[in-house]
Design an enzyme around this catalytic site. Sequence first.
Site, PDB file in Angstrom:
ATOM      1  N   LYS A   1       0.847  -1.198   0.000  1.00  0.00           N
ATOM      2  CA  LYS A   1       0.000   0.000   0.000  1.00  0.00           C
ATOM      3  C   LYS A   1       0.877   1.240   0.000  1.00  0.00           C
ATOM      4  O   LYS A   1       1.925   1.241   0.640  1.00  0.00           O
ATOM      5  CB  LYS A   1      -0.927   0.002   1.216  1.00  0.00           C
ATOM      6  CG  LYS A   1      -1.898  -1.166   1.276  1.00  0.00           C
ATOM      7  CD  LYS A   1      -2.939  -1.120   0.168  1.00  0.00           C
ATOM      8  CE  LYS A   1      -3.936  -2.268   0.285  1.00  0.00           C
ATOM      9  NZ  LYS A   1      -4.959  -2.234  -0.770  1.00  0.00           N
TER      10      LYS A   1
ATOM     11  N   LYS B   1       2.286  -9.332  -1.536  1.00  0.00           N
ATOM     12  CA  LYS B   1       1.720  -9.399  -2.885  1.00  0.00           C
ATOM     13  C   LYS B   1       1.472  -8.013  -3.467  1.00  0.00           C
ATOM     14  O   LYS B   1       1.270  -7.035  -2.737  1.00  0.00           O
ATOM     15  CB  LYS B   1       0.402 -10.190  -2.886  1.00  0.00           C
ATOM     16  CG  LYS B   1      -0.744  -9.525  -2.142  1.00  0.00           C
ATOM     17  CD  LYS B   1      -2.043 -10.307  -2.315  1.00  0.00           C
ATOM     18  CE  LYS B   1      -2.723 -10.062  -3.636  1.00  0.00           C
ATOM     19  NZ  LYS B   1      -3.240  -8.682  -3.771  1.00  0.00           N
TER      20      LYS B   1
ATOM     21  N   ASP C   1      -1.011  -5.480  -5.560  1.00  0.00           N
ATOM     22  CA  ASP C   1      -2.466  -5.353  -5.585  1.00  0.00           C
ATOM     23  C   ASP C   1      -2.976  -5.617  -6.991  1.00  0.00           C
ATOM     24  O   ASP C   1      -2.205  -5.728  -7.952  1.00  0.00           O
ATOM     25  CB  ASP C   1      -2.912  -3.980  -5.074  1.00  0.00           C
ATOM     26  CG  ASP C   1      -4.126  -4.083  -4.158  1.00  0.00           C
ATOM     27  OD1 ASP C   1      -4.926  -5.010  -4.349  1.00  0.00           O
ATOM     28  OD2 ASP C   1      -4.265  -3.249  -3.248  1.00  0.00           O
ATOM     29  N   GLU C   2      -4.308  -5.708  -7.099  1.00  0.00           N
ATOM     30  CA  GLU C   2      -4.888  -6.239  -8.329  1.00  0.00           C
ATOM     31  C   GLU C   2      -4.696  -5.341  -9.536  1.00  0.00           C
ATOM     32  O   GLU C   2      -4.723  -5.814 -10.678  1.00  0.00           O
ATOM     33  CB  GLU C   2      -6.385  -6.534  -8.135  1.00  0.00           C
ATOM     34  CG  GLU C   2      -7.307  -5.323  -8.126  1.00  0.00           C
ATOM     35  CD  GLU C   2      -7.370  -4.612  -6.785  1.00  0.00           C
ATOM     36  OE1 GLU C   2      -8.105  -3.607  -6.676  1.00  0.00           O
ATOM     37  OE2 GLU C   2      -6.689  -5.067  -5.840  1.00  0.00           O
TER      38      GLU C   2
ATOM     39  N   HIS D   1      -6.626 -13.719  -7.605  1.00  0.00           N
ATOM     40  CA  HIS D   1      -7.396 -12.567  -7.136  1.00  0.00           C
ATOM     41  C   HIS D   1      -8.704 -12.539  -7.909  1.00  0.00           C
ATOM     42  O   HIS D   1      -8.733 -12.825  -9.103  1.00  0.00           O
ATOM     43  CB  HIS D   1      -6.608 -11.276  -7.356  1.00  0.00           C
ATOM     44  CG  HIS D   1      -7.144 -10.101  -6.593  1.00  0.00           C
ATOM     45  ND1 HIS D   1      -8.360  -9.518  -6.891  1.00  0.00           N
ATOM     46  CD2 HIS D   1      -6.639  -9.408  -5.541  1.00  0.00           C
ATOM     47  CE1 HIS D   1      -8.564  -8.503  -6.055  1.00  0.00           C
ATOM     48  NE2 HIS D   1      -7.544  -8.422  -5.225  1.00  0.00           N
TER      49      HIS D   1
ATOM     50  N   HIS E   1      -9.055 -15.783  -3.069  1.00  0.00           N
ATOM     51  CA  HIS E   1      -9.820 -14.928  -2.163  1.00  0.00           C
ATOM     52  C   HIS E   1     -11.256 -15.450  -2.061  1.00  0.00           C
ATOM     53  O   HIS E   1     -11.895 -15.725  -3.076  1.00  0.00           O
ATOM     54  CB  HIS E   1      -9.861 -13.494  -2.688  1.00  0.00           C
ATOM     55  CG  HIS E   1      -8.528 -12.815  -2.726  1.00  0.00           C
ATOM     56  ND1 HIS E   1      -8.292 -11.629  -2.077  1.00  0.00           N
ATOM     57  CD2 HIS E   1      -7.353 -13.161  -3.316  1.00  0.00           C
ATOM     58  CE1 HIS E   1      -7.030 -11.249  -2.283  1.00  0.00           C
ATOM     59  NE2 HIS E   1      -6.452 -12.177  -3.041  1.00  0.00           N
TER      60      HIS E   1
ATOM     61  N   LYS F   1     -14.230  -5.603   5.479  1.00  0.00           N
ATOM     62  CA  LYS F   1     -15.070  -4.735   4.638  1.00  0.00           C
ATOM     63  C   LYS F   1     -15.791  -5.460   3.507  1.00  0.00           C
ATOM     64  O   LYS F   1     -16.577  -4.855   2.788  1.00  0.00           O
ATOM     65  CB  LYS F   1     -14.225  -3.603   4.060  1.00  0.00           C
ATOM     66  CG  LYS F   1     -13.166  -4.052   3.052  1.00  0.00           C
ATOM     67  CD  LYS F   1     -12.328  -2.854   2.579  1.00  0.00           C
ATOM     68  CE  LYS F   1     -11.296  -3.271   1.538  1.00  0.00           C
ATOM     69  NZ  LYS F   1     -10.461  -2.112   1.110  1.00  0.00           N
TER      70      LYS F   1
ATOM     71  N   GLN G   1      -4.586 -11.822   5.087  1.00  0.00           N
ATOM     72  CA  GLN G   1      -3.902 -10.835   4.262  1.00  0.00           C
ATOM     73  C   GLN G   1      -4.426  -9.440   4.583  1.00  0.00           C
ATOM     74  O   GLN G   1      -5.594  -9.149   4.336  1.00  0.00           O
ATOM     75  CB  GLN G   1      -4.164 -11.181   2.795  1.00  0.00           C
ATOM     76  CG  GLN G   1      -3.220 -10.588   1.815  1.00  0.00           C
ATOM     77  CD  GLN G   1      -3.349 -11.293   0.486  1.00  0.00           C
ATOM     78  OE1 GLN G   1      -2.569 -12.158   0.152  1.00  0.00           O
ATOM     79  NE2 GLN G   1      -4.369 -10.929  -0.262  1.00  0.00           N
TER      80      GLN G   1
END
Length: 407
Positions: free
Chosen positions: A148, A174, A176-177, A264, A297, A304, A356
């Site tokens: 991030k 990892k 991110d998508e 993902h 996933h 969330k 994760q």
Amino acid sequence: MKYLDFVDLNYIPDRSDLICTFTFESDGMTPAEAAGAIAAESSIGTWTELTTVKPYVEKLAARVFSLEGTTAKIAYPIELFELGNMPNILSSVAGNVFGLRAMRNLRLNDIAFSEELAKSFIGPHFGIDGIRRLLNVAERPLVGTIIKPKLGLKTVDHARVAYEAWVGGCDIVKDDENLSSQEFNPFEDRVVETLEARDQAEAETGEKKVYMANVTGEADVMIKRAEFVKEHGGEYIMVDILTCGWSALQTLREQDFRLVIHAHRAGHAAFTKNPQHGIAMRVIATVARLIGVDQLHVGTVVGKMSETKAEVLENMHALKMSLHGHNKVMPVASGGLHPSLVPALVKTFGNDVVIQAGGGIHGHTGGTAEGAKAMRQAVDAISKGESLEEYAKSHKELQTALDLWRI
């Protein structure tokens, strides 16, 4: 054949049949007619003329063999499909049928593959057991993080954040998508520098660490990127399985690079979120497992993501149920997670899970390394049968996290 001709509640499915479970809402049709319409339009269709081909074509008709209210179970003869061709299968059972004018809503809730059909796919190479052997972690949940911010970091900063997460206690880092090979962080540079950071973290911690590089792209590009990862000592790749497409995923898997494939599910909610219409996540999980992903996933229950506990358990079941000899797939919990949620996560998932966290690690007031320590400490506490509150008394990073993320 007319729609009602596809309904045979006395039919006993053949062991080679593909079985699908649908729920539906129709306009101007009885439940039997609506269920027959689904079976017809997802198999051989309807016609009125008597022809010489009718007898053997009728043998290929899908059959509604169970109808309870607006839930229908439909058996599809295996002869309808080309073995090993997932786009062909899904174009039939999850294709034009969703566009029927008479269907206000239609949802594919479950899919069950016969042994012959399932074994026409390669399946996961590693699965749960192989991942644990690779990481040398026998029992506890695996700890992972996502770099991030998800976009914007330059390569050198991306590698630095990864290193901090690893030395703090993460097993997995990892992409991110939506990180691919943007100008600010090119794929090749990122892989090289992040794997160098991995090597440094392994040397300092004495633990195995892995990096999931996002190889998502056009099929040939994904193959070249996976080769690059392998050539530079990587052991994992990540793929956005829905946006790249089933055929591209299958092409990548069938190269048999001996790389763990992290799946993902970006975009899944367009299919899965509406409980009346679309395709259930457990169907996507089953399909992804057959094609050969090693971890996926599946939702969180807490955090969330929107899925209910029942849905998450169904998704997990699809990954771990007996599936004609195919390896079990490691569930991944990701989305709004932090150390305070670890007890609830382990209660739902057990130990076979990648926990994760992105902001729940990088948002720690002590920075990424201390955030990773806090998450690892939370997992260690639960693994030792201790409460987070008690364990935090002697682990300051966890205490800070509990103060920051109260539930």
